[in-house]
Design an enzyme around this catalytic site. Structure first.
Site, PDB file in Angstrom:
ATOM      1  N   ARG A  43       0.824  -1.222   0.000  1.00 44.38           N
ATOM      2  CA  ARG A  43       0.000   0.000   0.000  1.00 44.38           C
ATOM      3  C   ARG A  43       0.852   1.265   0.000  1.00 44.38           C
ATOM      4  NH1 ARG A  43      -5.443  -1.122   2.060  1.00 44.38           N
ATOM      5  NH2 ARG A  43      -6.009  -2.823   0.681  1.00 44.38           N
ATOM      6  N   ARG A  47      -3.606   6.427   0.567  1.00 44.82           N
ATOM      7  CA  ARG A  47      -4.173   7.642   1.155  1.00 44.82           C
ATOM      8  C   ARG A  47      -3.275   8.416   2.096  1.00 44.82           C
ATOM      9  NH1 ARG A  47      -9.331   4.595   3.148  1.00 44.82           N
ATOM     10  NH2 ARG A  47      -7.709   3.029   3.130  1.00 44.82           N
ATOM     11  N   ARG A  56      -7.305  11.439  -6.000  1.00 44.48           N
ATOM     12  CA  ARG A  56      -8.489  10.687  -5.571  1.00 44.48           C
ATOM     13  C   ARG A  56      -9.714  11.581  -5.394  1.00 44.48           C
ATOM     14  NH1 ARG A  56     -12.284   7.776  -4.363  1.00 44.48           N
ATOM     15  NH2 ARG A  56     -12.353   6.252  -2.680  1.00 44.48           N
ATOM     16  N   ASP A  93      -6.504  -3.134  -7.532  1.00 46.86           N
ATOM     17  CA  ASP A  93      -7.080  -3.758  -6.350  1.00 46.86           C
ATOM     18  C   ASP A  93      -7.306  -5.231  -6.623  1.00 46.86           C
ATOM     19  OD1 ASP A  93      -8.193  -2.728  -3.617  1.00 46.86           O
ATOM     20  OD2 ASP A  93      -9.506  -4.353  -4.257  1.00 46.86           O
ATOM     21  N   TYR A 171     -14.366 -12.360   0.179  1.00 47.03           N
ATOM     22  CA  TYR A 171     -14.993 -11.065  -0.118  1.00 47.03           C
ATOM     23  C   TYR A 171     -16.277 -11.241  -0.917  1.00 47.03           C
ATOM     24  CZ  TYR A 171     -11.480  -7.944   1.784  1.00 47.03           C
ATOM     25  OH  TYR A 171     -10.691  -7.238   2.648  1.00 47.03           O
TER      26      TYR A 171
HETATM   27  O1  CP3 Z   1       0.166  -1.751  -2.421  1.00 49.01           O
HETATM   28  C1  CP3 Z   1      -0.100  -0.850  -3.239  1.00 49.01           C
HETATM   29  O2  CP3 Z   1       0.272   0.324  -3.122  1.00 49.01           O
HETATM   30  C2  CP3 Z   1      -0.803  -1.259  -4.514  1.00 49.01           C
HETATM   31  C3  CP3 Z   1      -2.186  -1.144  -4.540  1.00 49.01           C
HETATM   32  C4  CP3 Z   1      -3.102  -2.033  -3.716  1.00 49.01           C
HETATM   33  C5  CP3 Z   1      -4.365  -1.571  -3.272  1.00 49.01           C
HETATM   34  N1  CP3 Z   1      -5.050  -2.632  -2.767  1.00 49.01           N
HETATM   35  C6  CP3 Z   1      -4.825  -0.197  -3.403  1.00 49.01           C
HETATM   36  C7  CP3 Z   1      -5.917   0.264  -2.536  1.00 49.01           C
HETATM   37  C8  CP3 Z   1      -3.015  -3.377  -3.379  1.00 49.01           C
HETATM   38  C9  CP3 Z   1      -1.847  -4.340  -3.552  1.00 49.01           C
HETATM   39  C10 CP3 Z   1      -4.259  -3.753  -2.795  1.00 49.01           C
HETATM   40  C11 CP3 Z   1      -4.573  -5.114  -2.378  1.00 49.01           C
HETATM   41  C12 CP3 Z   1      -5.782  -5.379  -1.622  1.00 49.01           C
HETATM   42  N2  CP3 Z   1      -7.024  -4.807  -1.778  1.00 49.01           N
HETATM   43  C13 CP3 Z   1      -5.891  -6.385  -0.631  1.00 49.01           C
HETATM   44  C14 CP3 Z   1      -4.788  -7.315  -0.233  1.00 49.01           C
HETATM   45  C15 CP3 Z   1      -3.840  -6.694   0.690  1.00 49.01           C
HETATM   46  C16 CP3 Z   1      -4.408  -6.415   2.047  1.00 49.01           C
HETATM   47  O3  CP3 Z   1      -4.517  -5.228   2.385  1.00 49.01           O
HETATM   48  O4  CP3 Z   1      -4.697  -7.364   2.760  1.00 49.01           O
HETATM   49  C17 CP3 Z   1      -7.206  -6.353  -0.140  1.00 49.01           C
HETATM   50  C18 CP3 Z   1      -7.772  -7.222   0.960  1.00 49.01           C
HETATM   51  C19 CP3 Z   1      -7.912  -5.364  -0.888  1.00 49.01           C
HETATM   52  C20 CP3 Z   1      -9.345  -5.001  -0.785  1.00 49.01           C
HETATM   53  C21 CP3 Z   1      -9.461  -3.606  -0.351  1.00 49.01           C
HETATM   54  N3  CP3 Z   1      -9.249  -2.531  -1.170  1.00 49.01           N
HETATM   55  C22 CP3 Z   1      -9.786  -3.121   0.936  1.00 49.01           C
HETATM   56  C23 CP3 Z   1     -10.077  -3.988   2.143  1.00 49.01           C
HETATM   57  C24 CP3 Z   1      -9.766  -1.735   0.859  1.00 49.01           C
HETATM   58  C25 CP3 Z   1     -10.147  -0.746   1.924  1.00 49.01           C
HETATM   59  C26 CP3 Z   1      -8.953  -0.474   2.761  1.00 49.01           C
HETATM   60  C27 CP3 Z   1      -9.162   0.678   3.688  1.00 49.01           C
HETATM   61  O5  CP3 Z   1      -8.213   0.863   4.451  1.00 49.01           O
HETATM   62  O6  CP3 Z   1     -10.181   1.369   3.632  1.00 49.01           O
HETATM   63  C28 CP3 Z   1      -9.380  -1.372  -0.451  1.00 49.01           C
HETATM   64  C29 CP3 Z   1      -9.204  -0.012  -0.956  1.00 49.01           C
HETATM   65  C30 CP3 Z   1      -7.872   0.380  -1.448  1.00 49.01           C
HETATM   66  N4  CP3 Z   1      -7.063  -0.424  -2.202  1.00 49.01           N
HETATM   67  C31 CP3 Z   1      -7.241   1.650  -1.282  1.00 49.01           C
HETATM   68  C32 CP3 Z   1      -6.036   1.588  -1.973  1.00 49.01           C
HETATM   69  C33 CP3 Z   1      -5.036   2.693  -2.160  1.00 49.01           C
HETATM   70  C34 CP3 Z   1      -7.843   2.858  -0.574  1.00 49.01           C
HETATM   71  C35 CP3 Z   1      -9.062   3.264  -1.307  1.00 49.01           C
HETATM   72  C36 CP3 Z   1      -9.361   4.752  -1.368  1.00 49.01           C
HETATM   73  O7  CP3 Z   1      -8.570   5.523  -1.956  1.00 49.01           O
HETATM   74  O8  CP3 Z   1     -10.433   5.107  -0.883  1.00 49.01           O
END
Ligand code: CP3
Length: 364
Positions: A43, A47, A56, A93, A171
């Site tokens: 990540r 954000r 965003r 994602d 999910y």
């Molecule tokens: O790592 C990186 O920088 C690359 C991008 C990346 C994102 N999601 C961007 C993202 C990667 C590798 C993921 C993987 C991902 N997504 C996982 C596996 C890794 C983990 O965290 O366990 C999972 C379970 C997801 C599903 C997901 N997407 C969730 C649970 C969320 C919400 C997280 C939160 O903290 O609210 C997301 C959203 C997400 N994916 C964001 C980003 C930058 C934030 C979304 C936003 O800008 O509102």
């Protein structure tokens, strides 16, 4: 940038990309010697970066994923801010795969991902597209990968990723994040046959998707089994491991690329040992395991991890000490430094920079 007549971008071929200048992370993954410890953060594009928030605020999350120019821009933001980072991960994602199978997924502010119509009963599998055309449903990710590889211009390798079958299935059934996984566990205990059918369909899609990412320009791959730690040792062996293992073997039979598995929290009896017998080059571990213990259990695999993301709230001097302790436990070779999970939105970007510097300050 070349554009086809219909306005879509024609992808650059792999041979046209500039030579890679910093291949430290690829060497660490392959078990070769490195002069410094390569480091990146899960990540890292997200954000906590004001420049990410800036992009965003005008775009919906999945629109960003679907727009190669935007996905490329935010993928590069961490490297622009921290030029000593050793890799870029493509911004996307894991939930783009359920979308490709026909499910609706929304990113809801303050809540995370939401599936308005999750899978409820095994018969719902019939509603899914189990064999989607990967190019037409996920080609936008390949475009983003290709453009990002071009714009990195050989500075560092580009990481592609996918969710693992069990995590995606969880999910798709829970309809979002869940602490107990009650609905997904109902399937494991009550509908094991339907579960295996869905996991195999996801596996087939993931293999093609990951191979496609490599053909588009990804130089390393990571598979996220974020819910792996929620399974009993028996369920991990039955519902996670065989599919994770299959993904590595099949992708590697098609393309020559270092692969990492991150089975978050999967420190169950036998789990690390079993992952060590798969074809993944690197095992990523979270902060709930001592580095020296992970070393003992993971055979000769490269390890990645595992600083508690909470340590980025500590004083800089404390962070340096924690990083040094972590490196002492893992050793400097066959090691990729990372957090035990992703950056938090409330992290100070300066502390991400301090983390990178602290890792690079640790030498042999
Ligand atoms: O790592 C990186 O920088 C690359 C991008 C990346 C994102 N999601 C961007 C993202 C990667 C590798 C993921 C993987 C991902 N997504 C996982 C596996 C890794 C983990 O965290 O366990 C999972 C379970 C997801 C599903 C997901 N997407 C969730 C649970 C969320 C919400 C997280 C939160 O903290 O609210 C997301 C959203 C997400 N994916 C964001 C980003 C930058 C934030 C979304 C936003 O800008 O509102």
């Amino acid at each position: 940038m070349k554009r086809a007549s219909d306005g879509t971008r024609s992808r650059m071929s792999l041979s046209a990309f500039p030579a890679l200048k910093n291949d430290c992370m690829l060497r660490a993954a392959r078990g070769e010697a490195t002069e410094w410890i390569p480091v990146w953060m899960m990540r890292q594009a997200g954000r906590y970066l004001p420049e990410y928030q800036e992009v965003r605020k005008d775009a919906d999350f999945f629109t960003m994923c679907r727009t190669p120019e935007l996905a490329c821009k935010v993928s590069l933001q961490p490297l622009e801010r921290f030029p000593t980072l050793d890799a870029v991960i493509i911004f996307s994602d894991i939930l783009v795969i359920p979308q490709a199978m026909g499910m609706e997924v929304l990113m809801v502010k303050g809540k995370g991902p939401v599936f308005p119509d999750p899978l409820k009963v095994p018969e719902d599998i019939q509603k899914l597209t189990l064999k989607p055309d990967i190019e037409s449903t996920l080609g936008y990710v390949f475009d983003a990968v290709n453009l990002t590889r071009e714009r990195i211009a050989g500075r560092v390798p580009l990481i592609g990723f996918s969710g693992a079958p069990f995590t995606l299935m969880a999910y798709m059934i829970e309809g979002g994040g869940s602490r107990t996984l009650s609905k997904a566990k109902t399937w494991l205990f009550k509908h094991p046959e339907a579960t295996h059918k869905l996991l195999q369909a996801l596996t087939d899609i993931i293999v093609e998707y990951l191979v496609g990412k490599v053909k588009a320009g990804a130089q390393m791959l990571q598979v996220f089994e974020s819910n792996g730690g929620d399974l009993t040792p028996d369920h991990f062996t039955e519902f996670s491991l065989p599919y994770l293992s299959q993904i590595a073997s099949r992708v590697k039979a098609a393309v020559d690329v270092p692969m990492t598995v991150f089975a978050r929290g999967a420190n169950q009896e036998g789990a690390l040992e079993a992952l060590a017998s798969t074809e993944y080059n690197t095992i990523s571990v979270d902060w709930r395991i001592e580095p020296s213990d992970a070393r003992k259990r993971a055979g000769n695999k490269t390890l990645q991890g595992n600083l508690d993301p909470g340590a980025l709230y500590a004083a800089p001097e404390t962070l340096r000490k924690l990083v040094a302790k972590m490196v002492k436990g893992f050793g400097t070779q066959r090691y990729i430094a990372n957090l035990g999970h992703g950056m938090h939105p409330s992290h100070d970007p300066e502390m991400a920079g301090n983390f990178i510097d602290a890792v690079h300050a640790c030498t042999n």
